[in-house]
Design a protein around this motif. Structure first.
Motif, short mmCIF file in Angstrom:
data_model
loop_
_atom_site.label_atom_id
_atom_site.label_comp_id
_atom_site.label_asym_id
_atom_site.label_seq_id
_atom_site.Cartn_x
_atom_site.Cartn_y
_atom_site.Cartn_z
N UNK A 27 -8.70 -27.33 -1.33
CA UNK A 27 -7.60 -27.01 -2.59
C UNK A 27 -8.11 -26.62 -3.35
N UNK A 28 -7.23 -26.47 -4.91
CA UNK A 28 -7.62 -25.44 -6.29
C UNK A 28 -8.48 -25.88 -6.89
N UNK A 29 -9.82 -25.49 -7.02
CA UNK A 29 -10.40 -26.22 -7.24
C UNK A 29 -10.89 -25.49 -9.46
N UNK A 30 -9.33 -24.55 -9.43
CA UNK A 30 -10.10 -24.34 -10.64
C UNK A 30 -8.90 -25.08 -11.67
N UNK A 31 -7.70 -25.06 -11.24
CA UNK A 31 -6.58 -25.83 -12.07
C UNK A 31 -6.56 -26.56 -12.95
N UNK A 32 -6.22 -27.03 -13.79
CA UNK A 32 -6.39 -27.99 -14.47
C UNK A 32 -7.77 -28.54 -15.48
N UNK A 33 -8.68 -27.56 -15.19
CA UNK A 33 -10.37 -27.62 -15.78
C UNK A 33 -10.96 -26.68 -16.95
#
Length: 606
Positions: A368-374
């Motif tokens: 999963x994309x762990x950075x997006x939205x953070x």
């Protein structure tokens, strides 16, 4: 008589239960509250700064507390108009007005402030962090970073002249909701309306809280708590709905096709389809059934994070401005209240840049994309440049001639303190390593200052002071100045550098909570004052405290022999000395003070 901690604890408990306080004015007769206030204030630099009178913390005594209490008991205490001065305003050519009260007013303000804080602190919103114990800039920033995931728009709110435009009648109505004591309310109202002197001309105060007074922050928080309540009970419920965003059908289709091609053995096609899918959001960012509004405030700086369309973000800004104008009679600064797109722009809050991160090529272990939205916290390039210019001239690092009269140890320690203060504040930033530029410029400026002092070259200063400093993470090159001391004392050591420029998520800069501190109720100075004995002659008559601004004031050049009071303070390394009135008068008059001699088991004046 109850101790200060007992009184404040009872008030705090009523605050937790939201019970009104009655007959609170009588608590102002408790001298323990004034001793506690004195212990908190005497070390501040402003304690030695006079207001419109010559009164300062110097000469503080138990008799002064009794005089204040007697004036309050018969309602004859009169506030003194504050002395107004102006200080530089950050990022502006304008100056900020600052009012300086007299010492007695500061002491009484601190007592009232402690009562207000004990009562209101349990009631304040969890989303406000300014001027509160155990909270600060870092706690506000960490709340944003931890809970604002998926934010699409930032609404940066700045209240124009908040402290200067607080309406007195509204503030008194807010206080009257919880304090059912007309004498206590009248005392606060008189303080707000006492006026100020500017260039020795009297001006009436028609609005605002006394900036520079210790009570101003808590009064502003009490006032703006109405804003916090409105946002939490009206705005957030209105613009928050849905449990989760609906899934993006295009994303789901590409991921299904990728898995299907993988099962068929078409590995390259499956990877290509997966890369296409990961250029798209997994959720529908335009889902009309999902909205999130989040809020945080530090003093008069407000930041709202909104997940939804820009049109509704504009509505939120307008509703916020209308509430401030109609209910609190405050105005939003139009030039500073901005609506910022969270992924393509950065909002400015408490000196940091706040962004919503969008990086499609960083994945967690499960793919999963762990950075997006953070939320990401960054330091802006212009902030680094601003700090660098302090140590530069004509685009190059320069020396500071005003420091060449100091010891090498003092100069190095000062540079390190300034550097540490800047870097530790920005330790939450992901790009804190950008301060390598500031480190190089400050180090060069330090070396040039030392070289200028000793009339030598920078290279020779490097050879003399270069060293290494070990940290748990690494070993760093730094500058080290050592001052040897005799009599078996350890040497004084000052370093410059050796601070890792790596992000520290656990760092936290906050204020101390005076109600939960582990320190004793009274510090060492209060204990000495309560002893009631002159530390020079042993007299027990009319004892008071002599204060100096700093220990360096004891190093008077040109004297053949220091007076006894200077020797005593220098030996104890204390900026205070408990003396009788006669000795205090002699100190200020430059006359020798009385000594004391031992005779038959007791001290007497000699």
């Amino acid at each position: 008589m109850r101790t200060a901690e007992t009184v404040l604890g009872i008030i705090q408990e009523r605050g937790k239960r939201r019970l009104p306080l009655e007959d609170i004015y009588r608590q102002l007769y408790n001298p323990n509250l004034y001793l506690r206030a004195y212990a908190r204030l005497y070390a501040n630099k402003g304690a030695m700064t006079p207001g419109t009178t010559e009164e300062t913390v110097d000469g503080m005594s138990l008799a002064k507390i009794e005089r204040i209490i007697n004036d309050l008991r018969y309602e004859r205490y009169r506030w003194t108009p504050v002395r107004r001065t102006y200080i530089e305003k950050k990022n502006s050519t304008k100056k900020r007005p600052l009012g300086i009260p007299s010492w007695s007013d500061k002491l009484l303000q601190e007592v009232i402030r402690s009562i207000l804080e004990a009562y209101y602190e349990p009631q304040f919103s969890d989303h406000t962090h300014g001027y509160r114990p155990n909270r600060g800039c870092h706690t506000a920033l960490k709340e944003i970073e931890r809970t604002w995931k998926g934010t699409r728009w930032f609404v940066e709110g700045d209240i124009k002249g908040c402290f200067d435009h607080i309406d007195h009648s509204i503030l008194m109505d807010i206080l009257a909701e919880n304090f059912h004591d007309n004498r206590f309310l009248r005392l606060i109202r008189n303080m707000l309306r006492v006026g100020y002197l500017e260039q020795w001309r009297y001006h009436v105060t028609v609005s605002g809280t006394p900036q520079g007074g210790v009570i101003s922050p808590i009064l502003s928080n009490v006032y703006l708590d109405k804003l916090d309540t409105f946002v939490e009970q009206v705005l957030i419920p209105t613009y928050t709905r849905g449990d989760a965003r609906r899934r993006n059908n295009r994303y789901l289709t590409l991921m299904w096709q990728s898995r299907h091609q993988g099962k068929q053995g078409n590995i390259e096609t499956a990877k290509q389809l997966r890369r296409q899918a990961q250029q798209l959001p997994s959720m529908d960012t335009n889902d009309p059934g999902y909205r999130r509004l989040r809020y945080v405030r530090y003093a008069d700086d407000v930041l709202l994070g909104f997940a939804g369309p820009k049109v509704e973000a504009e509505e939120i800004k307008q509703v916020l401005a209308e509430f401030l104008h109609q209910t609190l009679k405050l105005e939003l600064s139009q030039e500073k209240t901005l609506i910022t797109h969270a992924t393509t722009q950065a909002a400015r809050f408490l000196g940091y840049e706040v962004v919503t991160q969008q990086v499609n090529d960083k994945h967690s272990k499960d793919g999963g994309r762990r950075v997006n939205g953070r939320i990401g916290l960054r330091v802006a390039a212009d902030v680094v440049d601003k700090y660098c210019t302090t140590y530069m001239k004509r685009g190059k690092p320069t020396h500071r001639p005003e420091l060449t009269v100091e010891r090498d140890y003092t100069i190095t320690r000062l540079y390190q303190a300034e550097y540490r203060g800047i870097v530790q504040y920005y330790m939450l930033a992901q790009n804190v390593s950008w301060f390598w530029k500031l480190h190089w410029i400050m180090q060069t400026s330090l070396l040039k200052t030392l070289a200028n002092k000793h009339k030598t070259s920078v290279k020779k200063m490097i050879r003399k002071y270069v060293a290494t400093r070990k940290t748990p993470e690494h070993t760093y090159k730094c500058l080290k100045v050592t001052v040897e001391r005799g009599n078996g004392k350890s040497p004084l050591v000052a370093h410059f550098g050796g601070i890792p420029l790596c992000r520290q998520q656990k760092t936290r800069l906050t204020d101390l909570n005076p109600l939960k501190t582990r320190k004793p109720a009274y510090n060492e100075l209060i204990a000495r004052l309560l002893t009631g004995e002159c530390e020079l002659c042993g007299s027990r008559h009319n004892v008071q405290v002599h204060h100096i601004r700093k220990l360096a004031d004891l190093k008077v050049k040109g004297r053949r022999q220091k007076p006894q009071w200077m020797k005593t303070m220098a030996a104890r390394r204390r900026k205070t000395l408990v003396v009788c009135r006669d000795c205090h008068v002699n100190i200020h008059a430059g006359r020798p003070t009385q000594g004391r001699v031992r005779e038959r088991g007791y001290w007497r004046a000699g």
